[in-house]
Write a protein that holds these residues in place. Structure first.
Motif, PDB file in Angstrom:
ATOM      1  N   ASN A   1       0.818  -1.216   0.000  1.00 10.07           N
ATOM      2  CA  ASN A   1       0.000   0.000   0.000  1.00 10.07           C
ATOM      3  C   ASN A   1       0.847   1.259   0.000  1.00 10.07           C
ATOM      4  O   ASN A   1       0.464   2.252  -0.602  1.00 10.07           O
ATOM      5  CB  ASN A   1      -0.948   0.029   1.201  1.00 10.07           C
ATOM      6  CG  ASN A   1      -2.073  -0.966   1.065  1.00 10.07           C
ATOM      7  OD1 ASN A   1      -2.425  -1.368  -0.037  1.00 10.07           O
ATOM      8  ND2 ASN A   1      -2.627  -1.383   2.171  1.00 10.07           N
ATOM      9  N   ALA A   2       1.982   1.238   0.702  1.00 13.08           N
ATOM     10  CA  ALA A   2       2.805   2.447   0.782  1.00 13.08           C
ATOM     11  C   ALA A   2       4.214   2.114   1.236  1.00 13.08           C
ATOM     12  O   ALA A   2       4.456   1.110   1.898  1.00 13.08           O
ATOM     13  CB  ALA A   2       2.182   3.448   1.754  1.00 13.08           C
ATOM     14  N   PHE A   3       5.130   2.996   0.858  1.00 18.16           N
ATOM     15  CA  PHE A   3       6.508   2.958   1.351  1.00 18.16           C
ATOM     16  C   PHE A   3       6.727   4.263   2.092  1.00 18.16           C
ATOM     17  O   PHE A   3       6.441   5.332   1.573  1.00 18.16           O
ATOM     18  CB  PHE A   3       7.486   2.829   0.185  1.00 18.16           C
ATOM     19  CG  PHE A   3       8.903   3.124   0.560  1.00 18.16           C
ATOM     20  CD1 PHE A   3       9.597   2.264   1.405  1.00 18.16           C
ATOM     21  CD2 PHE A   3       9.537   4.251   0.094  1.00 18.16           C
ATOM     22  CE1 PHE A   3      10.908   2.545   1.768  1.00 18.16           C
ATOM     23  CE2 PHE A   3      10.846   4.538   0.445  1.00 18.16           C
ATOM     24  CZ  PHE A   3      11.531   3.680   1.284  1.00 18.16           C
ATOM     25  N   ASN A   4       7.209   4.187   3.328  1.00 19.50           N
ATOM     26  CA  ASN A   4       7.440   5.387   4.116  1.00 19.50           C
ATOM     27  C   ASN A   4       8.936   5.550   4.346  1.00 19.50           C
ATOM     28  O   ASN A   4       9.519   4.882   5.199  1.00 19.50           O
ATOM     29  CB  ASN A   4       6.699   5.303   5.457  1.00 19.50           C
ATOM     30  CG  ASN A   4       6.775   6.606   6.228  1.00 19.50           C
ATOM     31  OD1 ASN A   4       7.601   7.456   5.934  1.00 19.50           O
ATOM     32  ND2 ASN A   4       5.922   6.746   7.207  1.00 19.50           N
ATOM     33  N   PRO A   5       9.593   6.458   3.616  1.00 19.55           N
ATOM     34  CA  PRO A   5      11.042   6.628   3.761  1.00 19.55           C
ATOM     35  C   PRO A   5      11.428   7.305   5.072  1.00 19.55           C
ATOM     36  O   PRO A   5      12.573   7.221   5.490  1.00 19.55           O
ATOM     37  CB  PRO A   5      11.412   7.506   2.559  1.00 19.55           C
ATOM     38  CG  PRO A   5      10.167   8.246   2.226  1.00 19.55           C
ATOM     39  CD  PRO A   5       9.027   7.334   2.596  1.00 19.55           C
ATOM     40  N   PHE A   6      10.467   7.933   5.744  1.00 20.21           N
ATOM     41  CA  PHE A   6      10.785   8.636   6.981  1.00 20.21           C
ATOM     42  C   PHE A   6      11.047   7.692   8.141  1.00 20.21           C
ATOM     43  O   PHE A   6      11.880   7.958   8.987  1.00 20.21           O
ATOM     44  CB  PHE A   6       9.665   9.629   7.327  1.00 20.21           C
ATOM     45  CG  PHE A   6       9.436  10.619   6.222  1.00 20.21           C
ATOM     46  CD1 PHE A   6      10.372  11.599   5.922  1.00 20.21           C
ATOM     47  CD2 PHE A   6       8.298  10.543   5.447  1.00 20.21           C
ATOM     48  CE1 PHE A   6      10.177  12.495   4.891  1.00 20.21           C
ATOM     49  CE2 PHE A   6       8.089  11.431   4.407  1.00 20.21           C
ATOM     50  CZ  PHE A   6       9.026  12.412   4.121  1.00 20.21           C
ATOM     51  N   ASP A   7      10.322   6.569   8.173  1.00 23.92           N
ATOM     52  CA  ASP A   7      10.592   5.591   9.235  1.00 23.92           C
ATOM     53  C   ASP A   7      11.049   4.254   8.660  1.00 23.92           C
ATOM     54  O   ASP A   7      11.113   3.255   9.363  1.00 23.92           O
ATOM     55  CB  ASP A   7       9.399   5.427  10.169  1.00 23.92           C
ATOM     56  CG  ASP A   7       8.179   4.835   9.488  1.00 23.92           C
ATOM     57  OD1 ASP A   7       8.242   4.533   8.288  1.00 23.92           O
ATOM     58  OD2 ASP A   7       7.159   4.661  10.175  1.00 23.92           O
ATOM     59  N   ASN A   8      11.387   4.244   7.363  1.00 19.82           N
ATOM     60  CA  ASN A   8      11.915   3.056   6.695  1.00 19.82           C
ATOM     61  C   ASN A   8      11.004   1.839   6.839  1.00 19.82           C
ATOM     62  O   ASN A   8      11.445   0.758   7.232  1.00 19.82           O
ATOM     63  CB  ASN A   8      13.315   2.731   7.218  1.00 19.82           C
ATOM     64  CG  ASN A   8      14.368   3.026   6.182  1.00 19.82           C
ATOM     65  OD1 ASN A   8      14.047   3.457   5.072  1.00 19.82           O
ATOM     66  ND2 ASN A   8      15.611   2.801   6.526  1.00 19.82           N
ATOM     67  N   THR A   9       9.722   2.008   6.495  1.00 14.25           N
ATOM     68  CA  THR A   9       8.762   0.911   6.574  1.00 14.25           C
ATOM     69  C   THR A   9       7.992   0.781   5.268  1.00 14.25           C
ATOM     70  O   THR A   9       7.912   1.731   4.477  1.00 14.25           O
ATOM     71  CB  THR A   9       7.743   1.121   7.715  1.00 14.25           C
ATOM     72  OG1 THR A   9       7.006   2.328   7.466  1.00 14.25           O
ATOM     73  CG2 THR A   9       8.415   1.183   9.073  1.00 14.25           C
ATOM     74  N   ILE A  10       7.448  -0.414   5.084  1.00 16.53           N
ATOM     75  CA  ILE A  10       6.475  -0.637   4.027  1.00 16.53           C
ATOM     76  C   ILE A  10       5.189  -1.089   4.711  1.00 16.53           C
ATOM     77  O   ILE A  10       5.231  -1.746   5.746  1.00 16.53           O
ATOM     78  CB  ILE A  10       6.937  -1.667   2.978  1.00 16.53           C
ATOM     79  CG1 ILE A  10       7.279  -3.012   3.614  1.00 16.53           C
ATOM     80  CG2 ILE A  10       8.084  -1.140   2.153  1.00 16.53           C
ATOM     81  CD1 ILE A  10       7.608  -4.111   2.606  1.00 16.53           C
ATOM     82  N   THR A  11       4.069  -0.682   4.147  1.00 14.28           N
ATOM     83  CA  THR A  11       2.785  -1.109   4.697  1.00 14.28           C
ATOM     84  C   THR A  11       1.970  -1.755   3.599  1.00 14.28           C
ATOM     85  O   THR A  11       2.117  -1.435   2.418  1.00 14.28           O
ATOM     86  CB  THR A  11       1.979   0.063   5.300  1.00 14.28           C
ATOM     87  OG1 THR A  11       1.721   1.016   4.270  1.00 14.28           O
ATOM     88  CG2 THR A  11       2.713   0.723   6.441  1.00 14.28           C
ATOM     89  N   GLY A  12       1.115  -2.670   4.024  1.00 14.88           N
ATOM     90  CA  GLY A  12       0.250  -3.357   3.084  1.00 14.88           C
ATOM     91  C   GLY A  12      -0.726  -4.226   3.830  1.00 14.88           C
ATOM     92  O   GLY A  12      -0.906  -4.072   5.044  1.00 14.88           O
ATOM     93  N   VAL A  13      -1.356  -5.148   3.112  1.00 10.19           N
ATOM     94  CA  VAL A  13      -2.269  -6.101   3.736  1.00 10.19           C
ATOM     95  C   VAL A  13      -1.833  -7.503   3.341  1.00 10.19           C
ATOM     96  O   VAL A  13      -1.348  -7.728   2.237  1.00 10.19           O
ATOM     97  CB  VAL A  13      -3.745  -5.863   3.347  1.00 10.19           C
ATOM     98  CG1 VAL A  13      -4.247  -4.534   3.900  1.00 10.19           C
ATOM     99  CG2 VAL A  13      -3.939  -5.923   1.849  1.00 10.19           C
ATOM    100  N   ASP A  14      -2.005  -8.452   4.280  1.00 10.40           N
ATOM    101  CA  ASP A  14      -1.639  -9.836   3.972  1.00 10.40           C
ATOM    102  C   ASP A  14      -2.772 -10.514   3.213  1.00 10.40           C
ATOM    103  O   ASP A  14      -3.745  -9.872   2.820  1.00 10.40           O
ATOM    104  CB  ASP A  14      -1.255 -10.594   5.240  1.00 10.40           C
ATOM    105  CG  ASP A  14      -2.420 -10.863   6.185  1.00 10.40           C
ATOM    106  OD1 ASP A  14      -3.583 -10.583   5.835  1.00 10.40           O
ATOM    107  OD2 ASP A  14      -2.160 -11.370   7.290  1.00 10.40           O
TER     108      ASP A  14
END
Length: 164
Positions: free
Chosen positions: A38-51
């Motif tokens: 769903n998204a890549f967040n370079p500020f906290d070095n995370t990726i988000t999505g759904v399984d």
């Protein structure tokens, strides 16, 4: 700036084309997870999505040992087989994953013979030799639309093409 461009690309693929990016990641603890990005967040070095169960997940990039990605349809698709049952004037639907019928056979015209499915996967057109017509099935509900399109005598085969 990079995050905005990446999110824009994700949204364009997902909304305009129905295409999603999938990641299969192996974590430091040897757990392997597949998620729809769903998204890549370079500020906290995370990726988000759904399984695969649509449960939201956020993963820190530092916790990832390996990563593979693929691009595919956002919806999970089933591969189904449609069978013309000539002697009982129905069409059976078979789930090819389980090799078992889905629901009851669908009533169509007299002596169904050939089946063609539209490229968008929403309709099946069935030639009916005995009815000199073509019956239409709604694939999204696996039910007859009750439409009988008159054609020439004893329609044998059918093909569907796209004209642009």
């Amino acid at each position: 700036m990079m995050n905005s461009l990446f999110d824009l690309l994700l949204n364009l693929l997902r909304i305009k084309k129905g295409i999603c990016i999938f990641f299969t990641v192996t974590l430091l603890n040897s757990l392997t997870i597949t998620l729809k990005l769903n998204a890549f967040n370079p500020f906290d070095n995370t990726i988000t999505g759904v399984d695969t169960n649509n449960i939201p997940i956020t993963i820190k990039l530092d916790d990832i040992v390996s990563i593979k990605f693929s691009i595919g349809p956002c919806q999970s698709c089933k591969i189904l087989a449609y069978v013309a049952n000539t002697n009982d004037n129905t069409v059976s639907v078979i789930d090819t994953t389980t090799n078992s019928p889905l629901g009851s056979p669908i009533p169509v015209g007299v002596t169904p013979f050939d089946i063609a499915i539209t490229p968008d996967g929403t309709r099946a057109y069935v030639t009916t030799l005995g009815g000199s017509s073509v019956s239409v099935i709604d694939i999204t509900t696996n039910s007859s639309l009750g439409i009988s399109i008159p054609v020439g005598l004893n329609p044998f085969s059918i093909a569907i093409g796209t004209i642009c």
